[in-house]
Design a protein around this motif. Structure first.
Motif, PDB file in Angstrom:
ATOM      1  N   ALA A 129       0.909  -0.990   0.067  1.00  0.00           N
ATOM      2  CA  ALA A 129      -0.114  -0.060  -0.016  1.00  0.00           C
ATOM      3  C   ALA A 129       0.898   1.192   0.054  1.00  0.00           C
ATOM      4  N   ASP A 130       0.705   2.108  -0.984  1.00  0.00           N
ATOM      5  CA  ASP A 130       1.375   3.246  -1.174  1.00  0.00           C
ATOM      6  C   ASP A 130       1.029   4.447  -0.306  1.00  0.00           C
ATOM      7  N   PRO A 131       1.856   4.575   0.898  1.00  0.00           N
ATOM      8  CA  PRO A 131       1.407   5.910   1.604  1.00  0.00           C
ATOM      9  C   PRO A 131       1.416   7.281   0.967  1.00  0.00           C
ATOM     10  N   LEU A 132       1.674   7.485  -0.461  1.00  0.00           N
ATOM     11  CA  LEU A 132       1.486   8.414  -1.092  1.00  0.00           C
ATOM     12  C   LEU A 132       0.194   8.687  -1.945  1.00  0.00           C
ATOM     13  N   THR A 133      -0.482   7.520  -1.732  1.00  0.00           N
ATOM     14  CA  THR A 133      -1.800   7.423  -2.754  1.00  0.00           C
ATOM     15  C   THR A 133      -2.812   8.590  -2.227  1.00  0.00           C
ATOM     16  N   PRO A 134      -3.241   9.577  -3.580  1.00  0.00           N
ATOM     17  CA  PRO A 134      -4.102  10.474  -3.344  1.00  0.00           C
ATOM     18  C   PRO A 134      -5.355  10.150  -2.472  1.00  0.00           C
ATOM     19  N   PRO A 135      -5.599  10.778  -1.410  1.00  0.00           N
ATOM     20  CA  PRO A 135      -6.994  10.455  -0.660  1.00  0.00           C
ATOM     21  C   PRO A 135      -8.208  11.157  -1.349  1.00  0.00           C
ATOM     22  N   HIS A 136      -9.400  10.283  -0.796  1.00  0.00           N
ATOM     23  CA  HIS A 136     -10.723  10.872  -1.565  1.00  0.00           C
ATOM     24  C   HIS A 136     -11.431  10.992  -0.190  1.00  0.00           C
ATOM     25  N   TRP A 137     -12.585  11.493  -0.185  1.00  0.00           N
ATOM     26  CA  TRP A 137     -13.413  11.590   0.939  1.00  0.00           C
ATOM     27  C   TRP A 137     -13.934  10.208   1.225  1.00  0.00           C
ATOM     28  N   PRO A 138     -13.989   9.895   2.602  1.00  0.00           N
ATOM     29  CA  PRO A 138     -13.652  10.500   3.677  1.00  0.00           C
ATOM     30  C   PRO A 138     -12.383  10.608   4.198  1.00  0.00           C
ATOM     31  N   CYS A 139     -11.670   9.829   3.739  1.00  0.00           N
ATOM     32  CA  CYS A 139     -10.026   9.626   4.098  1.00  0.00           C
ATOM     33  C   CYS A 139      -9.226  11.153   4.113  1.00  0.00           C
ATOM     34  N   ALA A 140      -9.698  11.937   2.923  1.00  0.00           N
ATOM     35  CA  ALA A 140      -9.055  13.071   2.896  1.00  0.00           C
ATOM     36  C   ALA A 140      -9.249  14.131   4.152  1.00  0.00           C
ATOM     37  N   ALA A 141     -10.469  13.751   4.888  1.00  0.00           N
ATOM     38  CA  ALA A 141     -10.774  14.455   6.108  1.00  0.00           C
ATOM     39  C   ALA A 141      -9.592  14.498   6.967  1.00  0.00           C
ATOM     40  N   LEU A 142      -8.827  13.239   7.367  1.00  0.00           N
ATOM     41  CA  LEU A 142      -7.670  13.308   8.339  1.00  0.00           C
ATOM     42  C   LEU A 142      -6.592  14.229   7.943  1.00  0.00           C
ATOM     43  N   ASN A 143      -6.577  14.669   6.730  1.00  0.00           N
ATOM     44  CA  ASN A 143      -5.466  15.562   6.643  1.00  0.00           C
ATOM     45  C   ASN A 143      -5.859  16.956   7.221  1.00  0.00           C
ATOM     46  N   PHE A 144      -7.080  17.210   7.416  1.00  0.00           N
ATOM     47  CA  PHE A 144      -7.321  18.396   7.831  1.00  0.00           C
ATOM     48  C   PHE A 144      -7.263  18.399   9.394  1.00  0.00           C
ATOM     49  N   ILE A 145      -7.497  17.198  10.002  1.00  0.00           N
ATOM     50  CA  ILE A 145      -7.479  16.956  11.585  1.00  0.00           C
ATOM     51  C   ILE A 145      -5.898  17.142  11.985  1.00  0.00           C
ATOM     52  N   GLY A 146      -4.835  16.730  11.125  1.00  0.00           N
ATOM     53  CA  GLY A 146      -3.526  17.135  11.498  1.00  0.00           C
ATOM     54  C   GLY A 146      -3.259  16.522  12.753  1.00  0.00           C
ATOM     55  N   GLN A 147      -2.359  17.268  13.652  1.00  0.00           N
ATOM     56  CA  GLN A 147      -1.767  16.854  14.842  1.00  0.00           C
ATOM     57  C   GLN A 147      -2.767  16.655  15.989  1.00  0.00           C
ATOM     58  N   ASN A 148      -4.158  16.586  15.679  1.00  0.00           N
ATOM     59  CA  ASN A 148      -5.246  16.457  16.450  1.00  0.00           C
ATOM     60  C   ASN A 148      -5.657  14.929  16.308  1.00  0.00           C
ATOM     61  N   GLY A 149      -5.019  14.318  15.455  1.00  0.00           N
ATOM     62  CA  GLY A 149      -5.715  12.956  15.055  1.00  0.00           C
ATOM     63  C   GLY A 149      -4.600  11.941  15.532  1.00  0.00           C
ATOM     64  N   PRO A 150      -5.064  10.742  15.294  1.00  0.00           N
ATOM     65  CA  PRO A 150      -4.053   9.677  15.844  1.00  0.00           C
ATOM     66  C   PRO A 150      -2.661   9.831  15.142  1.00  0.00           C
ATOM     67  N   ILE A 151      -1.727   9.375  15.902  1.00  0.00           N
ATOM     68  CA  ILE A 151      -0.221   9.492  15.416  1.00  0.00           C
ATOM     69  C   ILE A 151       0.110   8.793  14.395  1.00  0.00           C
ATOM     70  N   LYS A 152       0.717   9.184  13.333  1.00  0.00           N
ATOM     71  CA  LYS A 152       0.984   8.596  12.128  1.00  0.00           C
ATOM     72  C   LYS A 152       0.117   8.444  10.903  1.00  0.00           C
ATOM     73  N   LEU A 153      -1.205   8.806  11.206  1.00  0.00           N
ATOM     74  CA  LEU A 153      -2.255   8.331  10.302  1.00  0.00           C
ATOM     75  C   LEU A 153      -2.841   9.810   9.775  1.00  0.00           C
ATOM     76  N   ASP A 154      -2.873   9.724   8.361  1.00  0.00           N
ATOM     77  CA  ASP A 154      -3.334  10.660   7.409  1.00  0.00           C
ATOM     78  C   ASP A 154      -3.957  10.142   6.393  1.00  0.00           C
ATOM     79  N   GLY A 155      -4.469  11.030   5.504  1.00  0.00           N
ATOM     80  CA  GLY A 155      -5.664  10.651   4.535  1.00  0.00           C
ATOM     81  C   GLY A 155      -4.850   9.761   3.471  1.00  0.00           C
ATOM     82  N   HIS A 156      -3.579   9.954   3.166  1.00  0.00           N
ATOM     83  CA  HIS A 156      -2.898   9.226   2.168  1.00  0.00           C
ATOM     84  C   HIS A 156      -2.862   7.667   2.629  1.00  0.00           C
ATOM     85  N   VAL A 157      -2.446   7.421   3.806  1.00  0.00           N
ATOM     86  CA  VAL A 157      -2.061   5.829   4.133  1.00  0.00           C
ATOM     87  C   VAL A 157      -3.599   5.345   4.410  1.00  0.00           C
TER      88      VAL A 157
END
Length: 366
Positions: A47-75
């Motif tokens: 699984a490529d961690p640079l995969t472009p995210p779609h909704w709702p995964c993309a929402a994780l990128n807006f949460i930033g450092q308020n979300g779980p560690i190491k987790l963003d929309g791409h992964v």
């Protein structure tokens, strides 16, 4: 346990055939190939961690450092796209913390029901606030987590309460059938390998100025600052640099292998250290809090330990090995024996299988 899925970052599949032929070490498949030989149906998924995210995964990128560690929309998107293959196993093993958290999140949101085992490393290195702690703990409680060393266990339990029965320690192991003693094309140098961010190459360069012997350092470009004339830099990283066979030859020819580390609770430098030990070479390692096994890494028995950040002490340990051939031979033999007894990838795989079985039984599986 009949089947397992392993979720990796890209790069493993291109090495798979060589590893199965014994032309490449198997440890960075984290036990998958050893379990395959034991009759487990293993699914290797990337699984490529640079995969472009779609909704709702993309929402994780807006949460930033308020979300779980190491987790963003791409992964999260990459893990979601890989779910059809991942769900083919009775248990899914996330081989990075990011992939493990993504699988746990997708399980929480009912995108799949497969038990998750996550290999965790370095969670204590990230800034954390109340919301990040809550989200991280919520996902850690939905998987079995595996650490490489005891040094992180107690701080993890303190930082993330309520995960005690889901936190396991499994010392990393290397492929002792590939990393073996043998002749080399050249010899007599001090060797250092690795591009981990916790390598202390500034201290190593200062030690090299004191020692005067030839040094060979295999690391990424721009990692060495003002190296002295006795240091030869071979540019390389995990997937780009000397081949596995070339690296084995470098280990075999080294009069001493040095793993200089900055102070850390995270196990670091373990693959290089254990590979060199399996090749029967004397090793000098920084004595940091995150040493993964005091049983395997015994000062003056299986290797030499040096205080981190102390160039003079590091140089002294290196000179000691270079000046005493009997000491070097004794340490090298004991190092190989210690790896074969405690730190092979087969032993790692067996312990991983036990953890996977616990994950399956916890959720009502066979």
């Amino acid at each position: 346990m009949r089947s397992l899925s392993f979720l990796y970052s890209p790069g493993r599949i291109q090495r798979l055939a060589a590893a199965r032929r014994g032309e490449s070490p198997t440890e960075f498949f984290y036990g998958a190939l050893e379990l395959e030989k034991r009759g487990v149906d293993v699914r290797i998924v990337e699984a490529d961690p640079l995969t472009p995210p779609h909704w709702p995964c993309a929402a994780l990128n807006f949460i930033g450092q308020n979300g779980p560690i190491k987790l963003d929309g791409h992964v999260a998107q990459a893990a979601y796209d890989a779910l059809p293959a991942v769900k083919a196993g009775e248990v899914a093993v996330g081989t990075t913390g990011a992939h493990a958290f993504a699988l746990a999140l997708l399980k929480w949101t009912r995108r799949h029901a497969t038990p998750v085992v996550g290999i965790q490393c370095g969670l204590l290195n990230h800034p954390i606030n109340r919301w990040r702690r809550l989200g991280t703990v919520a996902l850690l409680r939905r998987m079995e987590s595996m650490l490489f060393g005891e040094g992180e266990r107690e701080p993890m339990l303190e930082a993330y309460p309520g995960i005690g029965d889901r936190l396991h320690v499994n010392q990393f192991g290397v492929d002792e059938r590939f990393w073996t003693p043998g002749p080399a094309r050249e010899s007599g140098y001090v060797l250092a390998v690795g591009s981990d961010g916790r390598r202390d190459y500034d201290v190593l360069m200062a030690a090299a100025r004191r020692v005067g012997a030839p040094f060979v350092v295999v690391t990424e470009k721009n990692r060495l600052h003002d190296p002295p004339a006795n240091v030869r830099h071979l540019e390389g990283a995990f997937w780009d640099g000397p081949s596995d066979l070339e690296l084995r030859d470098l280990y075999r020819g080294a009069a001493c292998v040095v793993t200089p580390l900055q102070p850390t609770r995270q196990p670091s430098g373990q693959s290089v250290t254990l590979q060199a030990m399996a090749c029967g070479r004397p090793v000098v390692l920084s004595d940091v809090e995150g040493l993964w096994s005091r049983e395997t890494l015994r000062d003056r028995e299986t290797l030499l330990l040096a205080p981190p950040g102390d160039a003079a002490a590091l140089a002294e340990r290196i000179r000691e090995v270079l000046a005493d051939s009997a000491l070097a031979s004794r340490l090298g033999s004991a190092a190989r024996e210690a790896v074969c007894r405690h730190a092979t990838i087969g032993q790692f795989a067996d312990r991983l299988l036990d953890i996977c079985q616990k994950a399956l039984e916890r959720e009502g599986g066979a």
